[in-house]
Structure formats: C-alpha cells, structure tokens
Design a protein around this motif. Sequence first.
Motif, mmCIF file in Angstrom:
data_model
loop_
_atom_site.group_PDB
_atom_site.id
_atom_site.type_symbol
_atom_site.label_atom_id
_atom_site.label_comp_id
_atom_site.label_asym_id
_atom_site.label_seq_id
_atom_site.Cartn_x
_atom_site.Cartn_y
_atom_site.Cartn_z
ATOM 1 N N ILE A 177 34.658 80.030 -39.082
ATOM 2 C CA ILE A 177 35.812 79.138 -38.977
ATOM 3 C C ILE A 177 35.388 77.691 -39.186
ATOM 4 C CG2 ILE A 177 37.663 78.311 -37.496
ATOM 5 C CD1 ILE A 177 37.658 80.953 -36.067
ATOM 6 N N GLU A 178 36.043 77.046 -40.126
ATOM 7 C CA GLU A 178 35.807 75.622 -40.366
ATOM 8 C C GLU A 178 36.907 74.773 -39.743
ATOM 9 O OE1 GLU A 178 35.479 72.627 -44.216
ATOM 10 O OE2 GLU A 178 34.705 74.678 -44.368
ATOM 11 N N ILE A 179 38.156 75.245 -39.839
ATOM 12 C CA ILE A 179 39.303 74.530 -39.279
ATOM 13 C C ILE A 179 40.133 75.516 -38.486
ATOM 14 C CG2 ILE A 179 41.370 73.162 -39.770
ATOM 15 C CD1 ILE A 179 40.096 72.374 -42.421
ATOM 16 N N GLY A 180 40.444 75.156 -37.245
ATOM 17 C CA GLY A 180 41.235 76.029 -36.391
ATOM 18 C C GLY A 180 42.725 75.833 -36.571
ATOM 19 N N ALA A 181 43.502 76.633 -35.876
ATOM 20 C CA ALA A 181 44.959 76.575 -35.974
ATOM 21 C C ALA A 181 45.495 75.356 -35.236
ATOM 22 C CB ALA A 181 45.581 77.850 -35.412
ATOM 23 N N SER A 182 46.614 74.855 -35.708
ATOM 24 C CA SER A 182 47.271 73.705 -35.096
ATOM 25 C C SER A 182 48.159 74.166 -33.939
ATOM 26 C CB SER A 182 48.133 72.989 -36.144
ATOM 27 O OG SER A 182 49.300 73.764 -36.423
ATOM 28 N N PRO A 183 48.731 73.232 -33.171
ATOM 29 C CA PRO A 183 49.673 73.627 -32.112
ATOM 30 C C PRO A 183 50.857 74.431 -32.631
ATOM 31 C CG PRO A 183 48.951 71.386 -31.762
ATOM 32 C CD PRO A 183 48.391 71.804 -33.088
ATOM 33 N N ARG A 184 51.178 74.306 -33.920
ATOM 34 C CA ARG A 184 52.245 75.137 -34.469
ATOM 35 C C ARG A 184 51.868 76.617 -34.384
ATOM 36 N NH1 ARG A 184 52.796 71.187 -38.899
ATOM 37 N NH2 ARG A 184 54.696 69.963 -38.588
ATOM 38 N N GLY A 185 50.576 76.903 -34.360
ATOM 39 C CA GLY A 185 50.148 78.280 -34.206
ATOM 40 C C GLY A 185 50.538 78.842 -32.851
ATOM 41 N N SER A 186 50.354 78.055 -31.810
ATOM 42 C CA SER A 186 50.762 78.488 -30.469
ATOM 43 C C SER A 186 52.274 78.660 -30.388
ATOM 44 C CB SER A 186 50.304 77.461 -29.425
ATOM 45 O OG SER A 186 48.910 77.274 -29.471
ATOM 46 N N ILE A 187 53.001 77.727 -30.991
ATOM 47 C CA ILE A 187 54.465 77.825 -30.984
ATOM 48 C C ILE A 187 54.918 79.074 -31.732
ATOM 49 C CG2 ILE A 187 56.585 76.704 -31.774
ATOM 50 C CD1 ILE A 187 55.126 74.008 -31.351
ATOM 51 N N ALA A 188 54.264 79.358 -32.853
ATOM 52 C CA ALA A 188 54.621 80.545 -33.632
ATOM 53 C C ALA A 188 54.356 81.821 -32.840
ATOM 54 C CB ALA A 188 53.835 80.563 -34.944
ATOM 55 N N LEU A 189 53.233 81.877 -32.125
ATOM 56 C CA LEU A 189 52.943 83.053 -31.301
ATOM 57 C C LEU A 189 54.009 83.246 -30.240
ATOM 58 C CD1 LEU A 189 49.067 82.802 -30.748
ATOM 59 C CD2 LEU A 189 50.295 84.329 -32.288
ATOM 60 N N ASP A 190 54.450 82.151 -29.633
ATOM 61 C CA ASP A 190 55.473 82.245 -28.593
ATOM 62 C C ASP A 190 56.802 82.723 -29.169
ATOM 63 O OD1 ASP A 190 56.624 81.607 -25.879
ATOM 64 O OD2 ASP A 190 57.757 80.176 -27.091
ATOM 65 N N HIS A 239 47.374 82.015 -42.111
ATOM 66 C CA HIS A 239 47.498 80.877 -43.028
ATOM 67 C C HIS A 239 47.175 79.559 -42.358
ATOM 68 C CE1 HIS A 239 51.220 81.335 -40.860
ATOM 69 N NE2 HIS A 239 51.703 80.185 -41.297
ATOM 70 N N ARG A 240 46.814 79.607 -41.087
ATOM 71 C CA ARG A 240 46.508 78.375 -40.354
ATOM 72 C C ARG A 240 45.010 78.209 -40.096
ATOM 73 N NH1 ARG A 240 51.759 79.756 -37.977
ATOM 74 N NH2 ARG A 240 53.115 77.938 -38.262
ATOM 75 N N LEU A 241 44.219 79.158 -40.524
ATOM 76 C CA LEU A 241 42.775 79.091 -40.323
ATOM 77 C C LEU A 241 42.096 78.645 -41.616
ATOM 78 C CD1 LEU A 241 42.111 82.394 -38.322
ATOM 79 C CD2 LEU A 241 42.430 80.085 -37.419
ATOM 80 N N GLY A 242 41.181 77.707 -41.488
ATOM 81 C CA GLY A 242 40.372 77.292 -42.625
ATOM 82 C C GLY A 242 39.017 77.968 -42.538
ATOM 83 N N LEU A 243 38.740 78.894 -43.451
ATOM 84 C CA LEU A 243 37.477 79.631 -43.414
ATOM 85 C C LEU A 243 36.374 78.832 -44.103
ATOM 86 C CD1 LEU A 243 38.630 83.300 -44.169
ATOM 87 C CD2 LEU A 243 38.595 82.040 -42.009
ATOM 88 N N SER A 244 35.166 78.970 -43.606
ATOM 89 C CA SER A 244 34.023 78.259 -44.166
ATOM 90 C C SER A 244 33.616 78.880 -45.504
ATOM 91 C CB SER A 244 32.847 78.321 -43.196
ATOM 92 O OG SER A 244 32.396 79.664 -43.043
ATOM 93 N N PHE A 245 32.807 78.131 -46.263
ATOM 94 C CA PHE A 245 32.292 78.674 -47.521
ATOM 95 C C PHE A 245 31.424 79.901 -47.262
ATOM 96 C CE2 PHE A 245 33.100 74.230 -48.978
ATOM 97 C CZ PHE A 245 33.934 74.543 -50.045
ATOM 98 N N GLU A 246 30.745 79.886 -46.137
ATOM 99 C CA GLU A 246 29.894 81.024 -45.791
ATOM 100 C C GLU A 246 30.737 82.284 -45.591
ATOM 101 O OE1 GLU A 246 26.268 82.114 -42.660
ATOM 102 O OE2 GLU A 246 27.363 80.212 -42.524
ATOM 103 N N ALA A 247 31.859 82.141 -44.902
ATOM 104 C CA ALA A 247 32.733 83.288 -44.693
ATOM 105 C C ALA A 247 33.306 83.782 -46.016
ATOM 106 C CB ALA A 247 33.860 82.911 -43.732
ATOM 107 N N GLN A 248 33.737 82.849 -46.856
ATOM 108 C CA GLN A 248 34.285 83.249 -48.151
ATOM 109 C C GLN A 248 33.226 83.922 -49.011
ATOM 110 O OE1 GLN A 248 36.656 80.058 -50.020
ATOM 111 N NE2 GLN A 248 36.761 79.069 -48.026
ATOM 112 N N GLY A 249 31.985 83.427 -48.928
ATOM 113 C CA GLY A 249 30.904 84.047 -49.687
ATOM 114 C C GLY A 249 30.593 85.459 -49.214
#
Length: 341
Positions: free
Chosen positions: A269-282, A312-322
């Motif tokens: 994980i390079e970028i985590g989910a925003s607060p909209r992610g928590s709202i969406a889960l709720d 769609h809210r997670l930014g995966l690292s280049f390592e993960a994509q590789g």
Amino acid sequence: MTAREQIAALEDGMGRTIVGQREVIRRLIIGLLANGNLLVEGLPGLAKTRAIKALAKNLEADFSRIQFTPDLLPADVTGTDMLYRDGGKSEFRFHPGPIFANIVLADEINRAPAKVQSALLEAMEERQVTVAGNTHKMPPLFMVMATQNPIEQEGTYPLPEAQMDRFLMHVLITYPPVQDEVRVIELVRSEEIAAAQSSDDGSGSLDGNAAQTATPAPAAEVIPQQAIFDARREIADIHVSAAMARYMADLVAASRHPDNFSPELARWIEIGASPRGSIALDKAGRTNAWLEGRDYVDPQDIHAIIHDCLRHRLGLSFEAQGEGITANQVIDQLLENVALP
C-alpha cells in the motif's frame, strides 16, 4: 407492498433480463438505496450497460445515456445557456443537458478528456450544476453510473483519484459460469424470436414452436420512486453499534498505516483510503443489512461490500503491481489483520 417488498420486486425484475450477474444487480441496488454513484468496470459484452438499463426500466425514473468520446464537450453533459428571441426581445435560457435525469449512464467514461469528466464532479457530489454563474438543482432521485473498459487503454483518459473517490463503489463484472452463459444464449434467442414475431405481418413465417418460445414473460411492475425514498428512511434507522463503527474506521485506518499491521501490507500500500471510504462502508453496510432483513449492522455486512467500497480508493505500490497483487488481495489482508469487534 412494503418498501422491502418493492425493492425485492425491483431486484427480481432486473434478474429477468440479466442472467448470472446477481451480485452486480445487488450492487446496483445498494448504490441506489445508499444514494451514491457507481463505477462499473468489466470487459466488453458483460452486460454492464444492459444491467444499468434494466434498473432504469424497472424503476419509475428518467434515464439518460451519455456516450463519452474524445470530442465530447462539458456543455454536452451539463447543458448550456441558449439565446432565445421572443417578441423582439432576446434572453438567455438554460437548456439542460443529459445529466438532468434520475439515472445517468456515463458510458465509457474514460474515453473523454479530464475537462469533460470533471463536468460530472459537481453533479455527483453537490447534486447541482453551475452554468454561467447560475446553479441548477438535480432531481431528488439522482444517480450516476459510469462504465469503463479495463482493456484498450490507448486513447483513454484514466479517472483522477479525486473523481474515483466520489464513487461510492467500484463494481467489477467478470465472465459468467458456463451454465449461465447457456441461459444468456437462450435469453437473447428468445428476445430475437419475440421481436421477429411482433414485427411479423401475419403471413405465418414463424412456426408454432417458435411462437411458443417467443412468448414474452409478463412485464415486471414498475417500482415507483417513492419506494426508494421510503427504503432510504428505513435504512437511516438501521442500528450501528459503537464497536461496528470503530471496526469500519479501523479497517480504513489500517490502509493508511499498513506498517502497523503486516510487512506485506506495508510493501503493497502506497496510499490509503480517504474518510469517504469509511462513509461508504457505513452507507453500504447499513443498506446491505436492510436488504438482508436485519435492523442492525454486523461484520458480515461489511465483509460483503468492503471490496467494492475500497478497491478504487487504495493506491498500490510499484512493488505490488510488479508482483501482480490486486486491490482485492490487499483488502483480504486488511480483513485478516484487523480484529473483529
């Protein structure tokens, strides 16, 4: 009928024309009831557009389709002020674009450049459109469903993270099982025969067996918009315990601080989910609980919708994509590493 019975009838009506995609149908209904927008992604021919049209067909709603192309302009989406002459006087009047509908299909949204994609942002988030300094409200029932193709990326414009975050869920459509594909063949064949029968001039070109096969199923009852608003009021009363609210927040927080949970998550994980992610889960969790007939949210509701809300809210690292790691695999790891309430 109660609101739940009407929504069940809506789901059943969609299932009559969409074969083998029950999960997709459920996701579309969750998005509608949660008052959110959906991004639907899948390979060509997997009934993305058909599923969205089936929702509009079985619901008392205005439907609009916008085919996104590289030469599309923002005014083609939102509308524009036009000059009218009446009785020797001239005035500008707003001519609404196709965005002013209850259910808007933004087909192949990544085919248009960013300035056109951004024309949807205000409508999706604020439920209004501003043209020439004047604000125009969207109808009370409003939902954008965008589709995109994961292949053929040449000549496309990937959605920016800010716009991806405004979609409540990112729904993936996969190939149906073989037995369901057989039913798809039979369904399309029966529709073709029924269409030919309806246009037959009575010369008897269709034999009796064909006519019997082509007998259309009874039309599904169109569900009124009020059923959606009634369901939303009931969903608002679904109980969410403090422990469940903390569980949703912990899942999202784990995506932002993966090094506190596992080395794999920290690498992926390079970028985590925003607060909209928590709202969406709720929102989606309460809606799923309501559809399942419960008046409270439990972990299985979150597990049922978390992939669609966070992928769609997670930014995966280049390592993960590789390594070929997908967002779904990362979310599975989050579920394994965050303690249940």
